[in-house]
Design a protein around this motif. Structure first.
Motif, short mmCIF file in Angstrom:
data_model
loop_
_atom_site.label_atom_id
_atom_site.label_comp_id
_atom_site.label_asym_id
_atom_site.label_seq_id
_atom_site.Cartn_x
_atom_site.Cartn_y
_atom_site.Cartn_z
N GLU A 5 0.83 -1.21 0.00
CA GLU A 5 0.00 0.00 0.00
C GLU A 5 0.86 1.26 0.00
O GLU A 5 0.51 2.25 -0.64
CB GLU A 5 -0.93 -0.02 1.21
N GLN A 6 1.98 1.23 0.71
CA GLN A 6 2.89 2.37 0.68
C GLN A 6 3.44 2.58 -0.72
O GLN A 6 3.54 3.71 -1.21
CB GLN A 6 4.04 2.15 1.67
N ARG A 7 3.80 1.47 -1.37
CA ARG A 7 4.30 1.55 -2.75
C ARG A 7 3.23 2.07 -3.68
O ARG A 7 3.49 2.90 -4.57
CB ARG A 7 4.78 0.16 -3.18
N THR A 8 2.00 1.61 -3.49
CA THR A 8 0.88 2.08 -4.31
C THR A 8 0.68 3.58 -4.13
O THR A 8 0.55 4.33 -5.12
CB THR A 8 -0.40 1.33 -3.92
N ALA A 9 0.64 4.02 -2.88
CA ALA A 9 0.39 5.44 -2.61
C ALA A 9 1.48 6.31 -3.22
O ALA A 9 1.19 7.32 -3.89
CB ALA A 9 0.30 5.67 -1.10
N LEU A 10 2.74 5.95 -3.01
CA LEU A 10 3.85 6.78 -3.49
C LEU A 10 3.92 6.78 -5.01
O LEU A 10 4.13 7.83 -5.63
CB LEU A 10 5.17 6.27 -2.89
N SER A 11 3.77 5.61 -5.62
CA SER A 11 3.94 5.53 -7.07
C SER A 11 2.79 6.20 -7.81
O SER A 11 3.00 6.94 -8.78
CB SER A 11 4.07 4.07 -7.51
N LEU A 12 1.54 6.01 -7.35
CA LEU A 12 0.41 6.65 -8.02
C LEU A 12 0.39 8.16 -7.75
O LEU A 12 -0.01 8.93 -8.62
CB LEU A 12 -0.91 6.02 -7.57
N ALA A 13 0.84 8.57 -6.56
CA ALA A 13 0.98 10.00 -6.31
C ALA A 13 2.01 10.61 -7.25
O ALA A 13 1.82 11.73 -7.76
CB ALA A 13 1.38 10.24 -4.86
N ALA A 14 3.09 9.87 -7.52
CA ALA A 14 4.11 10.36 -8.45
C ALA A 14 3.56 10.45 -9.87
O ALA A 14 3.86 11.40 -10.61
CB ALA A 14 5.33 9.44 -8.42
N VAL A 15 2.74 9.47 -10.27
CA VAL A 15 2.11 9.51 -11.60
C VAL A 15 1.22 10.75 -11.71
O VAL A 15 1.27 11.48 -12.71
CB VAL A 15 1.28 8.23 -11.84
N TYR A 16 0.41 10.99 -10.69
CA TYR A 16 -0.42 12.19 -10.67
C TYR A 16 0.42 13.44 -10.75
O TYR A 16 0.11 14.39 -11.48
CB TYR A 16 -1.25 12.21 -9.39
N ALA A 17 1.52 13.46 -9.98
CA ALA A 17 2.35 14.66 -9.90
C ALA A 17 2.95 15.03 -11.25
O ALA A 17 2.89 16.20 -11.66
CB ALA A 17 3.47 14.46 -8.87
N VAL A 18 3.52 14.05 -11.95
CA VAL A 18 4.18 14.38 -13.22
C VAL A 18 3.16 14.84 -14.25
O VAL A 18 3.46 15.72 -15.08
CB VAL A 18 5.00 13.18 -13.75
N ARG A 19 1.96 14.29 -14.20
CA ARG A 19 0.94 14.71 -15.17
C ARG A 19 0.41 16.10 -14.84
O ARG A 19 0.28 16.95 -15.73
CB ARG A 19 -0.21 13.70 -15.17
N MET A 20 0.10 16.35 -13.57
CA MET A 20 -0.46 17.65 -13.20
C MET A 20 0.58 18.76 -13.32
O MET A 20 0.23 19.90 -13.67
CB MET A 20 -1.02 17.60 -11.78
N MET A 137 -3.49 15.01 -2.10
CA MET A 137 -2.56 16.06 -1.68
C MET A 137 -1.56 16.39 -2.78
O MET A 137 -1.11 17.53 -2.90
CB MET A 137 -1.81 15.61 -0.42
N THR A 138 -1.24 15.40 -3.59
CA THR A 138 -0.27 15.60 -4.66
C THR A 138 -0.72 16.67 -5.64
O THR A 138 0.09 17.43 -6.16
CB THR A 138 -0.05 14.27 -5.42
N ILE A 139 -2.02 16.74 -5.89
CA ILE A 139 -2.55 17.71 -6.85
C ILE A 139 -2.26 19.13 -6.39
O ILE A 139 -1.79 19.97 -7.16
CB ILE A 139 -4.05 17.48 -7.07
N GLY A 140 -2.53 19.40 -5.11
CA GLY A 140 -2.28 20.73 -4.58
C GLY A 140 -0.80 21.10 -4.60
O GLY A 140 -0.43 22.22 -4.97
N VAL A 141 0.05 20.14 -4.23
CA VAL A 141 1.49 20.39 -4.25
C VAL A 141 1.97 20.62 -5.68
O VAL A 141 2.77 21.53 -5.95
CB VAL A 141 2.25 19.22 -3.59
N ALA A 142 1.48 19.80 -6.62
CA ALA A 142 1.90 19.94 -8.02
C ALA A 142 1.49 21.29 -8.57
O ALA A 142 2.25 21.92 -9.33
CB ALA A 142 1.28 18.81 -8.86
#
Length: 448
Positions: A5-20, A137-142
């Motif tokens: 779950e930690q890997r899922t959260a970090l990796s999908l947050a990173a996917v969101y971050a690079v796109r946004m 949270m990634t969206i706001g930071v991005a």
């Protein structure tokens, strides 16, 4: 959370971050190019800024539904490839029309619903909210990072370079999905995180959810309209080179987060969400009027800009929480999908109307339009009922409880503190809304 779950959260947050990051970096830059393209007008610049919202809104729910049939990763990777293609088209453009086409294609790679469904596939019921929150949270930071970094990258590489960087970020996202994000063992139709076709109509018939959809539409419409003119104001009135615009964005975003976070805590922990919602919409209205009146008053412009983003950050955080509170327990994921679609439509309309008003009537008209929209939103919000502060809860059911879903649902409704029940037999889960102050935890153990 466990390691998966930690890997899922970090990796999908990173996917969101690079796109946004790729989508948002263009926001503080593109209006400054109106004079560099021969056929560019403020209206066409506004269309280029907002058009991705139209295609994003159009394709988000259909692609989410297709991910149930063809697999999450295939849809996400396909969406990122489309996003990269749009970025390349925009990077190779020498006119505003092909940039508009590129931005529209970027939006067609709408992977938000599929990404959230994949996150739900890969997480246990009790930890799903944590994973969703980390991605959100990634969206706001991005957004904040993109607004600061975009003008700097523009100085180094120009508009074309930013689009090339955006294409590269999309490829990085594809690599993350292919090699880092775990592969789910089985796909489910998640009522709390995915869009279900049967629940779209009920979500659209809920009057409170309709007002929340209208609210997020207005918020992002006003924000996008503002950015058709703000970069030009910073350049012309403040005589600030575009590469130095980060000197405004960084402190404003930093201060706005510092002010917004205590407000969010007050809204949720102390159940003051409705009065704070009304107050921040009113502050948004005043910020728009302040910017409209600040043509030669720098301190008023900057203060109004700060108030706008304090309001924006608070509203961006609490509105999804209100959607969850106003939606039925079985339509939460679908309601969030419709809510997100409204957000992207607001981005499109804001870009188009902001550019048109700037072209026809000047910069004050853009801000006055935002003030009128905020006033209409405030009027709608005043009649919202006070939300119930129940918590969403997912309960894993034992096999015996799944043989007669109706009887299990009735038994769960008799448990003290349980306010709403929906059973998903295919997932083996009961979706609950509970009042933690009344909940009898020991009675729930009999269902597991």
């Amino acid at each position: 959370m466990n390691k998966l779950e930690q890997r899922t959260a970090l990796s999908l947050a990173a996917v969101y971050a690079v796109r946004m990051l790729g989508l948002f970096m263009i926001l503080p830059i593109l209006p400054l190019y109106a004079e560099r393209f021969e056929d560019a007008t403020p209206f066409l610049i506004g269309l280029a800024i907002g058009v991705y919202g139209l295609t994003q809104a159009t394709f988000q729910i259909p692609l989410g539904l297709l991910s149930d049939r063809f697999g999450r990763k295939k849809i996400i990777i396909g969406g990122l490839l489309i996003f990269a293609l749009g970025s390349v088209i925009a990077a190779l453009s020498d006119n505003i029309y092909s940039i508009i086409i590129g931005r529209a294609i970027q939006g067609m790679g709408a992977i938000a619903a599929a990404t959230m469904a994949l996150a739900a596939d890969l997480t246990e019921e009790n930890n799903r909210a944590k994973v969703m929150a980390s991605i959100g949270m990634t969206i706001g930071v991005a957004f904040a990072v993109a607004m600061v970094v975009g003008p700097i990258l523009d100085q180094w590489y120009g508009l074309s370079g930013i689009f090339w960087i955006t294409a590269l970020l999309a490829l990085i996202g594809i690599a993350l999905v292919a090699f880092v994000v775990p592969q789910p063992k089985k796909l489910f139709h998640h009522r709390d995180a995915g869009v279900l076709g049967d629940y779209i109509l009920p979500a659209l018939k809920n009057a409170n959810l309709l007002r929340m959809n209208a609210g997020v539409f207005v918020l992002h419409m006003v924000m996008t309209a503002n950015f058709t003119i703000l970069p030009l104001i910073f350049k012309n009135q403040l005589e600030l080179a575009s590469a130095s615009h980060w000197k405004i964005y960084l402190p404003v975003f930093g201060l706005s987060f510092i002010f917004a976070v205590p407000m969010i805590i007050l809204a949720e922990k102390y159940q003051k969400i409705k009065p704070l919602l009304i107050g921040t919409i009113a502050a948004l209205l005043l910020a728009q009027l302040g910017m409209a009146a600040s043509s030669n008053i720098i301190w008023l412009l900057l203060l109004s800009f700060l108030i706008f983003f304090i309001s924006f950050n608070f509203l961006e955080a609490v509105q999804p929480s209100l959607v969850a509170k106003y939606s039925g327990v079985n339509i939460k994921g679908t309601a969030m999908g419709v809510f997100s679609t409204s957000q992207f439509m607001g981005i499109f309309v804001g870009g188009v109307i902001g550019g048109f008003l700037l072209q026809q009537f000047g910069q004050a008209a853009v801000f006055i339009f935002g003030a009128v929209a905020a006033l209409l939103w405030l009027t709608l919000t005043l009649s919202l009922p006070a939300p119930k502060f129940y918590k969403s809860r997912l309960l894993k059911l034992n096999h015996a409880m799944l043989t007669n879903g109706q009887a299990t649902s009735e038994a769960l409704n008799r448990v003290a503190g349980v306010k709403e029940v929906a059973i998903a037999v295919d997932e083996g889960i009961a979706y609950l809304k509970v009042d933690n102050k009344e909940l009898n935890e020991s009675d729930l153990l009999a269902f597991q």
